[in-house]
Design a protein around this motif. Structure first.
Motif, PDB file in Angstrom:
ATOM      1  N   LEU A  42       0.838  -1.201   0.000  1.00  0.00           N
ATOM      2  CA  LEU A  42       0.000   0.000   0.000  1.00  0.00           C
ATOM      3  C   LEU A  42       0.876   1.255   0.000  1.00  0.00           C
ATOM      4  N   ALA A  43       1.981   1.220   0.750  1.00  0.00           N
ATOM      5  CA  ALA A  43       2.882   2.379   0.790  1.00  0.00           C
ATOM      6  C   ALA A  43       3.412   2.693  -0.607  1.00  0.00           C
ATOM      7  N   ASP A  44       3.812   1.667  -1.344  1.00  0.00           N
ATOM      8  CA  ASP A  44       4.348   1.862  -2.689  1.00  0.00           C
ATOM      9  C   ASP A  44       3.281   2.435  -3.617  1.00  0.00           C
ATOM     10  N   VAL A  45       2.081   1.904  -3.522  1.00  0.00           N
ATOM     11  CA  VAL A  45       1.003   2.392  -4.397  1.00  0.00           C
ATOM     12  C   VAL A  45       0.665   3.841  -4.063  1.00  0.00           C
ATOM     13  N   LEU A  46       0.583   4.163  -2.776  1.00  0.00           N
ATOM     14  CA  LEU A  46       0.289   5.548  -2.390  1.00  0.00           C
ATOM     15  C   LEU A  46       1.359   6.486  -2.938  1.00  0.00           C
ATOM     16  N   ARG A  47       2.617   6.131  -2.725  1.00  0.00           N
ATOM     17  CA  ARG A  47       3.713   7.036  -3.067  1.00  0.00           C
ATOM     18  C   ARG A  47       3.987   7.077  -4.574  1.00  0.00           C
ATOM     19  N   ASP A  59       2.084   5.490  -7.358  1.00  0.00           N
ATOM     20  CA  ASP A  59       0.966   5.613  -8.299  1.00  0.00           C
ATOM     21  C   ASP A  59       0.157   6.880  -8.053  1.00  0.00           C
ATOM     22  N   LEU A  60       0.102   7.318  -6.801  1.00  0.00           N
ATOM     23  CA  LEU A  60      -0.766   8.446  -6.470  1.00  0.00           C
ATOM     24  C   LEU A  60       0.007   9.685  -6.048  1.00  0.00           C
ATOM     25  N   ALA A  61       1.346   9.596  -6.052  1.00  0.00           N
ATOM     26  CA  ALA A  61       2.208  10.727  -5.671  1.00  0.00           C
ATOM     27  C   ALA A  61       1.865  11.257  -4.287  1.00  0.00           C
ATOM     28  N   MET A  62       1.374  10.373  -3.415  1.00  0.00           N
ATOM     29  CA  MET A  62       1.067  10.787  -2.041  1.00  0.00           C
ATOM     30  C   MET A  62       2.285  10.440  -1.188  1.00  0.00           C
ATOM     31  N   THR A  63       3.281  11.284  -1.295  1.00  0.00           N
ATOM     32  CA  THR A  63       4.576  10.991  -0.669  1.00  0.00           C
ATOM     33  C   THR A  63       4.660  11.439   0.792  1.00  0.00           C
ATOM     34  N   GLY A  64       3.539  11.909   1.337  1.00  0.00           N
ATOM     35  CA  GLY A  64       3.523  12.218   2.765  1.00  0.00           C
ATOM     36  C   GLY A  64       3.771  10.973   3.599  1.00  0.00           C
ATOM     37  N   THR A  65       3.288   9.841   3.134  1.00  0.00           N
ATOM     38  CA  THR A  65       3.554   8.570   3.814  1.00  0.00           C
ATOM     39  C   THR A  65       4.994   8.175   3.527  1.00  0.00           C
ATOM     40  N   LYS A  66       5.785   8.063   4.576  1.00  0.00           N
ATOM     41  CA  LYS A  66       7.225   7.800   4.415  1.00  0.00           C
ATOM     42  C   LYS A  66       7.537   6.313   4.559  1.00  0.00           C
ATOM     43  N   VAL A  67       8.621   5.908   3.935  1.00  0.00           N
ATOM     44  CA  VAL A  67       9.110   4.535   4.061  1.00  0.00           C
ATOM     45  C   VAL A  67      10.578   4.611   4.466  1.00  0.00           C
ATOM     46  N   ALA A  68      10.865   4.180   5.675  1.00  0.00           N
ATOM     47  CA  ALA A  68      12.251   4.190   6.141  1.00  0.00           C
ATOM     48  C   ALA A  68      12.828   2.782   6.114  1.00  0.00           C
ATOM     49  N   CYS A  69      12.203   1.860   6.852  1.00  0.00           N
ATOM     50  CA  CYS A  69      12.774   0.513   6.962  1.00  0.00           C
ATOM     51  C   CYS A  69      12.208  -0.452   5.928  1.00  0.00           C
ATOM     52  N   LYS A 128     -11.300   2.062   3.278  1.00  0.00           N
ATOM     53  CA  LYS A 128     -11.063   3.498   3.447  1.00  0.00           C
ATOM     54  C   LYS A 128      -9.663   3.684   4.013  1.00  0.00           C
ATOM     55  N   VAL A 129      -8.879   4.512   3.344  1.00  0.00           N
ATOM     56  CA  VAL A 129      -7.508   4.781   3.778  1.00  0.00           C
ATOM     57  C   VAL A 129      -7.421   6.249   4.181  1.00  0.00           C
ATOM     58  N   ALA A 130      -6.787   6.504   5.297  1.00  0.00           N
ATOM     59  CA  ALA A 130      -6.520   7.893   5.700  1.00  0.00           C
ATOM     60  C   ALA A 130      -5.009   8.070   5.792  1.00  0.00           C
ATOM     61  N   THR A 131      -4.517   9.112   5.161  1.00  0.00           N
ATOM     62  CA  THR A 131      -3.083   9.416   5.185  1.00  0.00           C
ATOM     63  C   THR A 131      -2.877  10.825   5.740  1.00  0.00           C
ATOM     64  N   VAL A 132      -1.620  11.167   5.909  1.00  0.00           N
ATOM     65  CA  VAL A 132      -1.292  12.478   6.476  1.00  0.00           C
ATOM     66  C   VAL A 132      -1.704  13.619   5.536  1.00  0.00           C
ATOM     67  N   GLU A 133      -1.967  13.300   4.259  1.00  0.00           N
ATOM     68  CA  GLU A 133      -2.424  14.361   3.346  1.00  0.00           C
ATOM     69  C   GLU A 133      -3.871  14.758   3.605  1.00  0.00           C
ATOM     70  N   GLY A 134      -4.566  13.985   4.405  1.00  0.00           N
ATOM     71  CA  GLY A 134      -5.966  14.284   4.666  1.00  0.00           C
ATOM     72  C   GLY A 134      -6.137  15.518   5.532  1.00  0.00           C
TER      73      GLY A 134
END
Ligand code: FES
Ligand code: FES
Length: 150
Positions: free
Chosen positions: A22-27, A29-39, A70-76
Protein backbone atom coordinates in the motif's frame (compact mmCIF):
# COMPACT_ATOMS: atom_id res chain seq x y z
CA UNK A 1 -5.89 -6.58 -10.27
CA UNK A 2 -8.41 -3.80 -9.85
CA UNK A 3 -8.56 -2.25 -6.40
CA UNK A 4 -11.05 0.37 -5.28
CA UNK A 5 -9.92 2.56 -2.42
CA UNK A 6 -11.37 5.63 -0.78
CA UNK A 7 -8.36 7.71 0.24
CA UNK A 8 -8.97 10.74 2.43
CA UNK A 9 -12.56 10.70 1.19
CA UNK A 10 -11.69 10.52 -2.51
CA UNK A 11 -12.51 7.40 -4.56
CA UNK A 12 -9.69 5.76 -6.53
CA UNK A 13 -9.67 2.77 -8.84
CA UNK A 14 -6.22 1.33 -9.38
CA UNK A 15 -4.67 -1.54 -11.29
CA UNK A 16 -2.05 -3.02 -8.97
CA UNK A 17 0.13 -6.12 -9.00
CA UNK A 18 -0.74 -8.47 -6.12
CA UNK A 19 2.66 -8.17 -4.40
CA UNK A 20 2.79 -4.35 -4.19
CA UNK A 21 2.55 -2.65 -0.83
CA UNK A 22 0.00 0.00 0.00
CA UNK A 23 2.88 2.38 0.79
CA UNK A 24 4.35 1.86 -2.69
CA UNK A 25 1.00 2.39 -4.40
CA UNK A 26 0.29 5.55 -2.39
CA UNK A 27 3.71 7.04 -3.07
CA UNK A 28 4.37 5.85 -6.63
CA UNK A 29 0.97 5.61 -8.30
CA UNK A 30 -0.77 8.45 -6.47
CA UNK A 31 2.21 10.73 -5.67
CA UNK A 32 1.07 10.79 -2.04
CA UNK A 33 4.58 10.99 -0.67
CA UNK A 34 3.52 12.22 2.77
CA UNK A 35 3.55 8.57 3.81
CA UNK A 36 7.22 7.80 4.41
CA UNK A 37 9.11 4.54 4.06
CA UNK A 38 12.25 4.19 6.14
CA UNK A 39 12.77 0.51 6.96
CA UNK A 40 10.24 -1.17 4.61
CA UNK A 41 10.20 -4.12 6.98
CA UNK A 42 7.71 -3.19 9.68
CA UNK A 43 9.96 -1.90 12.42
CA UNK A 44 9.89 1.92 12.31
CA UNK A 45 6.26 3.05 11.89
CA UNK A 46 7.07 5.82 9.43
CA UNK A 47 4.62 4.34 6.89
CA UNK A 48 1.64 4.29 9.28
CA UNK A 49 -1.73 5.03 7.70
CA UNK A 50 -5.27 4.28 8.81
CA UNK A 51 -7.07 1.41 7.09
CA UNK A 52 -10.77 1.46 7.90
CA UNK A 53 -9.90 3.47 11.00
CA UNK A 54 -7.12 1.18 12.25
CA UNK A 55 -3.44 2.12 12.21
CA UNK A 56 -1.49 -0.20 9.89
CA UNK A 57 2.03 -0.33 8.54
CA UNK A 58 1.49 0.36 4.87
CA UNK A 59 4.89 -1.08 3.92
CA UNK A 60 3.66 -4.49 5.07
CA UNK A 61 0.10 -4.17 3.75
CA UNK A 62 -0.68 -5.48 0.28
CA UNK A 63 -2.66 -2.90 -1.66
CA UNK A 64 -4.47 -5.78 -3.35
CA UNK A 65 -5.85 -6.83 0.04
CA UNK A 66 -7.40 -3.40 0.65
CA UNK A 67 -10.16 -3.48 -1.96
CA UNK A 68 -13.19 -1.41 -0.90
CA UNK A 69 -11.33 -0.02 2.12
CA UNK A 70 -11.06 3.50 3.45
CA UNK A 71 -7.51 4.78 3.78
CA UNK A 72 -6.52 7.89 5.70
CA UNK A 73 -3.08 9.42 5.18
CA UNK A 74 -1.29 12.48 6.48
CA UNK A 75 -2.42 14.36 3.35
CA UNK A 76 -5.97 14.28 4.67
CA UNK A 77 -7.66 17.07 6.51
CA UNK A 78 -9.84 16.30 9.50
CA UNK A 79 -10.36 18.38 12.64
CA UNK A 80 -8.43 15.82 14.70
CA UNK A 81 -5.49 15.67 12.30
CA UNK A 82 -5.35 19.47 12.17
CA UNK A 83 -5.42 19.64 15.95
CA UNK A 84 -2.54 17.19 16.15
CA UNK A 85 -0.55 19.11 13.51
CA UNK A 86 -0.95 22.28 15.52
CA UNK A 87 0.05 20.52 18.74
CA UNK A 88 3.15 18.93 17.18
CA UNK A 89 4.23 22.38 16.03
CA UNK A 90 3.48 24.04 19.37
CA UNK A 91 5.24 21.36 21.46
CA UNK A 92 8.28 20.63 19.27
CA UNK A 93 6.98 17.19 18.34
CA UNK A 94 9.55 16.85 15.57
CA UNK A 95 13.02 17.83 14.47
CA UNK A 96 13.76 16.58 10.92
CA UNK A 97 10.10 15.65 10.46
CA UNK A 98 10.67 12.37 8.64
CA UNK A 99 8.83 10.27 11.21
CA UNK A 100 6.09 12.86 11.73
CA UNK A 101 3.49 11.59 9.22
CA UNK A 102 3.53 8.16 10.85
CA UNK A 103 3.50 9.69 14.32
CA UNK A 104 0.49 11.81 13.41
CA UNK A 105 -1.47 8.89 11.98
CA UNK A 106 -0.78 6.71 15.04
CA UNK A 107 -1.90 9.60 17.23
CA UNK A 108 -5.10 9.97 15.19
CA UNK A 109 -5.85 6.28 15.70
CA UNK A 110 -5.18 6.60 19.43
CA UNK A 111 -7.36 9.67 19.98
CA UNK A 112 -10.18 8.22 17.88
CA UNK A 113 -10.45 5.20 20.16
CA UNK A 114 -9.29 6.88 23.41
CA UNK A 115 -10.02 10.62 23.36
CA UNK A 116 -8.44 11.22 26.79
CA UNK A 117 -5.46 8.87 27.03
CA UNK A 118 -3.14 8.77 30.01
CA UNK A 119 0.55 9.47 29.45
CA UNK A 120 1.19 5.73 29.75
CA UNK A 121 -1.45 5.01 27.12
CA UNK A 122 0.14 7.58 24.82
CA UNK A 123 3.58 6.01 25.24
CA UNK A 124 2.19 2.53 24.59
CA UNK A 125 0.21 3.59 21.53
CA UNK A 126 3.14 5.48 20.01
CA UNK A 127 5.80 2.89 20.87
CA UNK A 128 5.86 1.48 17.34
CA UNK A 129 6.77 4.85 15.84
CA UNK A 130 10.51 5.37 16.05
CA UNK A 131 12.09 8.81 15.90
CA UNK A 132 15.76 8.94 14.96
CA UNK A 133 15.90 12.52 16.23
CA UNK A 134 14.69 11.47 19.67
CA UNK A 135 11.82 13.95 19.79
CA UNK A 136 9.84 11.61 22.02
CA UNK A 137 9.16 14.06 24.83
CA UNK A 138 7.71 16.65 22.46
CA UNK A 139 5.67 13.99 20.65
CA UNK A 140 4.13 12.79 23.91
CA UNK A 141 3.38 16.35 25.00
CA UNK A 142 1.84 17.14 21.63
CA UNK A 143 -0.49 14.14 21.72
CA UNK A 144 -1.51 14.98 25.30
CA UNK A 145 -2.16 18.61 24.34
CA UNK A 146 -4.22 17.63 21.31
CA UNK A 147 -6.29 15.32 23.52
CA UNK A 148 -6.87 18.11 26.05
CA UNK A 149 -7.87 20.52 23.28
CA UNK A 150 -10.47 18.09 21.87
S1 FES B 1 8.63 1.77 6.60
FE1 FES B 1 6.97 0.59 7.31
S2 FES B 1 7.50 0.12 9.35
FE2 FES B 1 9.25 1.16 8.59
S1 FES C 1 11.76 14.08 13.87
FE1 FES C 1 13.46 13.23 12.81
S2 FES C 1 13.06 11.11 12.83
FE2 FES C 1 11.54 11.93 14.15
Amino acid sequence: MQVRLTINGQPHELDVAPHRSLADVLRTDLAMTGTKVACAEGTCGSCTVLLDGRAVLSCLTFASACDSSKVATVEGSTPLLERLRDAFTAHDGFQCGFCTPGQLMSAVALLQRTPRPSRAEIRTAMAGNLCRCGAYEGIEQAVAAAAEAG
